[in-house]
Motif scaffolding. Structure first.
Motif, PDB file in Angstrom:
ATOM      1  N   ASP A   1       0.821  -1.211   0.000  1.00  0.00           N
ATOM      2  CA  ASP A   1       0.000   0.000   0.000  1.00  0.00           C
ATOM      3  C   ASP A   1       0.857   1.265   0.000  1.00  0.00           C
ATOM      4  OD1 ASP A   1      -2.406  -1.321  -0.168  1.00  0.00           O
ATOM      5  OD2 ASP A   1      -2.675  -1.447   1.998  1.00  0.00           O
ATOM      6  N   GLN A   2       1.971   1.220   0.679  1.00  0.00           N
ATOM      7  CA  GLN A   2       2.893   2.362   0.659  1.00  0.00           C
ATOM      8  C   GLN A   2       3.454   2.594  -0.740  1.00  0.00           C
ATOM      9  OE1 GLN A   2       5.905   1.604   3.616  1.00  0.00           O
ATOM     10  NE2 GLN A   2       4.547   2.025   5.351  1.00  0.00           N
ATOM     11  N   ALA A   3       3.778   1.503  -1.422  1.00  0.00           N
ATOM     12  CA  ALA A   3       4.322   1.607  -2.779  1.00  0.00           C
ATOM     13  C   ALA A   3       3.268   2.141  -3.753  1.00  0.00           C
ATOM     14  CB  ALA A   3       4.830   0.245  -3.249  1.00  0.00           C
ATOM     15  N   ILE A   4       2.028   1.681  -3.587  1.00  0.00           N
ATOM     16  CA  ILE A   4       0.945   2.170  -4.437  1.00  0.00           C
ATOM     17  C   ILE A   4       0.741   3.665  -4.211  1.00  0.00           C
ATOM     18  CG2 ILE A   4      -1.551   2.049  -4.878  1.00  0.00           C
ATOM     19  CD1 ILE A   4      -1.370  -0.950  -4.103  1.00  0.00           C
ATOM     20  N   GLU A   5       0.708   4.062  -2.938  1.00  0.00           N
ATOM     21  CA  GLU A   5       0.511   5.470  -2.604  1.00  0.00           C
ATOM     22  C   GLU A   5       1.639   6.332  -3.174  1.00  0.00           C
ATOM     23  OE1 GLU A   5      -0.178   8.330   1.332  1.00  0.00           O
ATOM     24  OE2 GLU A   5       0.147   6.184   1.577  1.00  0.00           O
ATOM     25  N   ALA A   6       2.874   5.832  -3.070  1.00  0.00           N
ATOM     26  CA  ALA A   6       4.022   6.597  -3.561  1.00  0.00           C
ATOM     27  C   ALA A   6       3.947   6.803  -5.070  1.00  0.00           C
ATOM     28  CB  ALA A   6       5.319   5.879  -3.183  1.00  0.00           C
ATOM     29  N   LEU A   7       3.614   5.744  -5.810  1.00  0.00           N
ATOM     30  CA  LEU A   7       3.527   5.884  -7.266  1.00  0.00           C
ATOM     31  C   LEU A   7       2.336   6.757  -7.652  1.00  0.00           C
ATOM     32  CD1 LEU A   7       4.559   5.259 -10.067  1.00  0.00           C
ATOM     33  CD2 LEU A   7       3.260   3.111 -10.028  1.00  0.00           C
ATOM     34  N   ALA A   8       1.206   6.586  -6.957  1.00  0.00           N
ATOM     35  CA  ALA A   8       0.020   7.396  -7.258  1.00  0.00           C
ATOM     36  C   ALA A   8       0.309   8.875  -7.024  1.00  0.00           C
ATOM     37  CB  ALA A   8      -1.158   6.936  -6.414  1.00  0.00           C
ATOM     38  N   GLU A   9       0.990   9.194  -5.923  1.00  0.00           N
ATOM     39  CA  GLU A   9       1.329  10.590  -5.630  1.00  0.00           C
ATOM     40  C   GLU A   9       2.281  11.149  -6.682  1.00  0.00           C
ATOM     41  OE1 GLU A   9       2.829  10.536  -1.661  1.00  0.00           O
ATOM     42  OE2 GLU A   9       0.828  10.504  -0.736  1.00  0.00           O
ATOM     43  N   GLN A  10       3.213  10.332  -7.129  1.00  0.00           N
ATOM     44  CA  GLN A  10       4.152  10.754  -8.163  1.00  0.00           C
ATOM     45  C   GLN A  10       3.401  11.054  -9.464  1.00  0.00           C
ATOM     46  OE1 GLN A  10       7.521   8.055  -8.772  1.00  0.00           O
ATOM     47  NE2 GLN A  10       7.303   8.313 -10.979  1.00  0.00           N
ATOM     48  N   LEU A  11       2.476  10.164  -9.837  1.00  0.00           N
ATOM     49  CA  LEU A  11       1.719  10.349 -11.071  1.00  0.00           C
ATOM     50  C   LEU A  11       0.747  11.520 -10.974  1.00  0.00           C
ATOM     51  CD1 LEU A  11       1.004   6.620 -11.971  1.00  0.00           C
ATOM     52  CD2 LEU A  11       2.664   8.150 -13.049  1.00  0.00           C
ATOM     53  N   ALA A  12       0.213  11.766  -9.778  1.00  0.00           N
ATOM     54  CA  ALA A  12      -0.724  12.882  -9.588  1.00  0.00           C
ATOM     55  C   ALA A  12      -0.051  14.226  -9.841  1.00  0.00           C
ATOM     56  CB  ALA A  12      -1.299  12.846  -8.175  1.00  0.00           C
ATOM     57  N   LYS A  13       1.280  14.252  -9.769  1.00  0.00           N
ATOM     58  CA  LYS A  13       2.030  15.482 -10.015  1.00  0.00           C
ATOM     59  C   LYS A  13       2.579  15.541 -11.447  1.00  0.00           C
ATOM     60  CE  LYS A  13       3.519  15.558  -5.170  1.00  0.00           C
ATOM     61  NZ  LYS A  13       4.656  15.300  -4.255  1.00  0.00           N
ATOM     62  N   SER A  14       2.340  14.478 -12.205  1.00  0.00           N
ATOM     63  CA  SER A  14       2.867  14.406 -13.566  1.00  0.00           C
ATOM     64  C   SER A  14       1.926  15.075 -14.557  1.00  0.00           C
ATOM     65  CB  SER A  14       3.098  12.939 -13.959  1.00  0.00           C
ATOM     66  OG  SER A  14       4.054  12.338 -13.109  1.00  0.00           O
ATOM     67  N   SER A  15       2.391  15.255 -15.762  1.00  0.00           N
ATOM     68  CA  SER A  15       1.612  15.918 -16.803  1.00  0.00           C
ATOM     69  C   SER A  15       0.445  15.051 -17.263  1.00  0.00           C
ATOM     70  CB  SER A  15       2.514  16.231 -18.000  1.00  0.00           C
ATOM     71  OG  SER A  15       1.742  16.474 -19.162  1.00  0.00           O
ATOM     72  N   PRO A  16      -0.808  15.521 -17.102  1.00  0.00           N
ATOM     73  CA  PRO A  16      -1.954  14.742 -17.572  1.00  0.00           C
ATOM     74  C   PRO A  16      -1.880  14.436 -19.061  1.00  0.00           C
ATOM     75  CG  PRO A  16      -2.683  16.487 -16.088  1.00  0.00           C
ATOM     76  CD  PRO A  16      -1.240  16.740 -16.375  1.00  0.00           C
ATOM     77  N   GLU A  17      -1.427  15.411 -19.855  1.00  0.00           N
ATOM     78  CA  GLU A  17      -1.341  15.211 -21.300  1.00  0.00           C
ATOM     79  C   GLU A  17      -0.299  14.155 -21.644  1.00  0.00           C
ATOM     80  OE1 GLU A  17      -1.903  15.496 -25.395  1.00  0.00           O
ATOM     81  OE2 GLU A  17      -3.177  16.084 -23.698  1.00  0.00           O
ATOM     82  N   ALA A  18       0.849  14.204 -20.970  1.00  0.00           N
ATOM     83  CA  ALA A  18       1.910  13.219 -21.232  1.00  0.00           C
ATOM     84  C   ALA A  18       1.439  11.818 -20.845  1.00  0.00           C
ATOM     85  CB  ALA A  18       3.169  13.587 -20.453  1.00  0.00           C
ATOM     86  N   MET A  19       0.744  11.699 -19.705  1.00  0.00           N
ATOM     87  CA  MET A  19       0.258  10.387 -19.257  1.00  0.00           C
ATOM     88  C   MET A  19      -0.801   9.845 -20.201  1.00  0.00           C
ATOM     89  SD  MET A  19       0.247  10.545 -15.079  1.00  0.00           S
ATOM     90  CE  MET A  19      -0.715  12.068 -14.903  1.00  0.00           C
ATOM     91  N   SER A  20      -1.668  10.732 -20.706  1.00  0.00           N
ATOM     92  CA  SER A  20      -2.706  10.313 -21.645  1.00  0.00           C
ATOM     93  C   SER A  20      -2.095   9.807 -22.947  1.00  0.00           C
ATOM     94  CB  SER A  20      -3.654  11.480 -21.922  1.00  0.00           C
ATOM     95  OG  SER A  20      -4.645  11.116 -22.856  1.00  0.00           O
ATOM     96  N   GLN A  21      -1.088  10.506 -23.432  1.00  0.00           N
ATOM     97  CA  GLN A  21      -0.417  10.078 -24.654  1.00  0.00           C
ATOM     98  C   GLN A  21       0.338   8.768 -24.434  1.00  0.00           C
ATOM     99  OE1 GLN A  21      -0.731  11.310 -27.648  1.00  0.00           O
ATOM    100  NE2 GLN A  21      -1.991  13.057 -27.045  1.00  0.00           N
ATOM    101  N   LEU A  22       0.922   8.626 -23.249  1.00  0.00           N
ATOM    102  CA  LEU A  22       1.638   7.393 -22.919  1.00  0.00           C
ATOM    103  C   LEU A  22       0.667   6.216 -22.877  1.00  0.00           C
ATOM    104  CD1 LEU A  22       4.487   6.405 -22.211  1.00  0.00           C
ATOM    105  CD2 LEU A  22       3.970   6.854 -19.807  1.00  0.00           C
ATOM    106  N   LYS A  23      -0.518   6.466 -22.323  1.00  0.00           N
ATOM    107  CA  LYS A  23      -1.542   5.415 -22.263  1.00  0.00           C
ATOM    108  C   LYS A  23      -1.918   4.973 -23.678  1.00  0.00           C
ATOM    109  CE  LYS A  23      -5.443   3.579 -20.097  1.00  0.00           C
ATOM    110  NZ  LYS A  23      -5.913   3.259 -18.754  1.00  0.00           N
TER     111      LYS A  23
END
Length: 253
Positions: free
Chosen positions: A191-213
């Motif tokens: 759960d700590q690892a999930i939270e850490a990655l989620a927090e990292q992604l929440a600060k990332s570029s929405p457009e970049a993540m959408s294109q990556l998806k």
């Protein structure tokens, strides 16, 4: 606590968390599948969410797959197709979501649950999270979830799971084949690892993540039609005497 199960959605600090629950091993009846698909779409459309976590409640199974009570009640093709379309809707909602989806698999998972784990863009699992595609044993086959599972583990591993439908494949096997991205011995560490990655992604570029998806899911553009065709195959097979007798025997154990 609902005996019909429930889906909850919360959004906090740009992290959307979707949790599903059913008292029978987090199995997924048709109504719950449709609600889950709608909730995934809603989270994907929310400007307040930048990443999505999908999890289930409790300490037992992550997901027991299709609801046997509902399967045995199916009496005609249209009802059968509609039921299996529930899984198709969930997988396509995950595929089409512009947000990256993290899946938390805390325990054993069967059938449709393996599909959900496979459709995650990054899937965390506990070491007890063995997987099984039991559909052939029921006289059906993992037709709807098959494309999602095969996309992650490859044709050979998918064929093995589908053919040996009574065997549990452990988390180490699943991690080696890419179904799980990280496996943990401790739920708290997971759960700590999930939270850490989620927090990292929440600060990332929405457009970049959408294109990556879009890059991750290249080649799946035809899944709306494909998964509907697969739901039709399952919808016909579920009407067989073989399937009805198997479920009756299973429920009478």
């Amino acid at each position: 606590m609902s005996t019909n199960g429930e889906i909850t959605l919360s959004i906090d600090n740009h992290i959307a968390t979707i949790e599903f629950f059913h008292p029978k091993g987090n199995s997924l009846p048709g109504a719950l599948l449709r609600e889950l698909a709608q909730t995934i779409t809603k989270a994907g459309e929310s400007d307040n969410a930048r990443v999505i976590i999908i999890k289930s409640r409790g300490n037992g199974a992550f997901c027991a797959g299709a609801s046997f009570d509902e399967l045995i009640a199916i009496e005609d093709f249209e009802t059968g197709k509609e039921f299996f379309m529930g899984f198709a809707l969930v997988l396509n909602a995950m595929r089409k979501s512009p947000k990256l989806i993290l899946v938390r698999v805390h325990g054993k998972t069967v059938g449709g649950g393996v599909g959900i784990a496979s459709a995650g863009d990054y899937t965390f699992a506990h070491e007890n999270a063995a997987v099984k595609l039991s559909e052939l044993a029921l006289g059906i086959g993992p037709f709807v979830v098959g494309p999602a599972v095969e996309r992650k583990v490859g044709t050979s591993a998918f064929a093995a799971m589908s053919t040996d439908a009574t065997t549990w494949y452990d988390s180490e096997w699943a991690e080696e084949r890419g179904l799980f991205n990280k496996v943990f011995k401790d739920v708290g560490e997971m759960d700590q690892a999930i939270e850490a990655l989620a927090e990292q992604l929440a600060k990332s570029s929405p457009e970049a993540m959408s294109q990556l998806k879009n890059v991750f899911w290249k080649g799946t553009e035809g899944w709306d039609e494909l998964l509907e065709q697969r739901a039709e195959i399952s919808g016909r097979l579920v009407l067989s005497d073989y399937t009805k007798n198997f479920i009756k025997k299973f429920k009478n154990k």
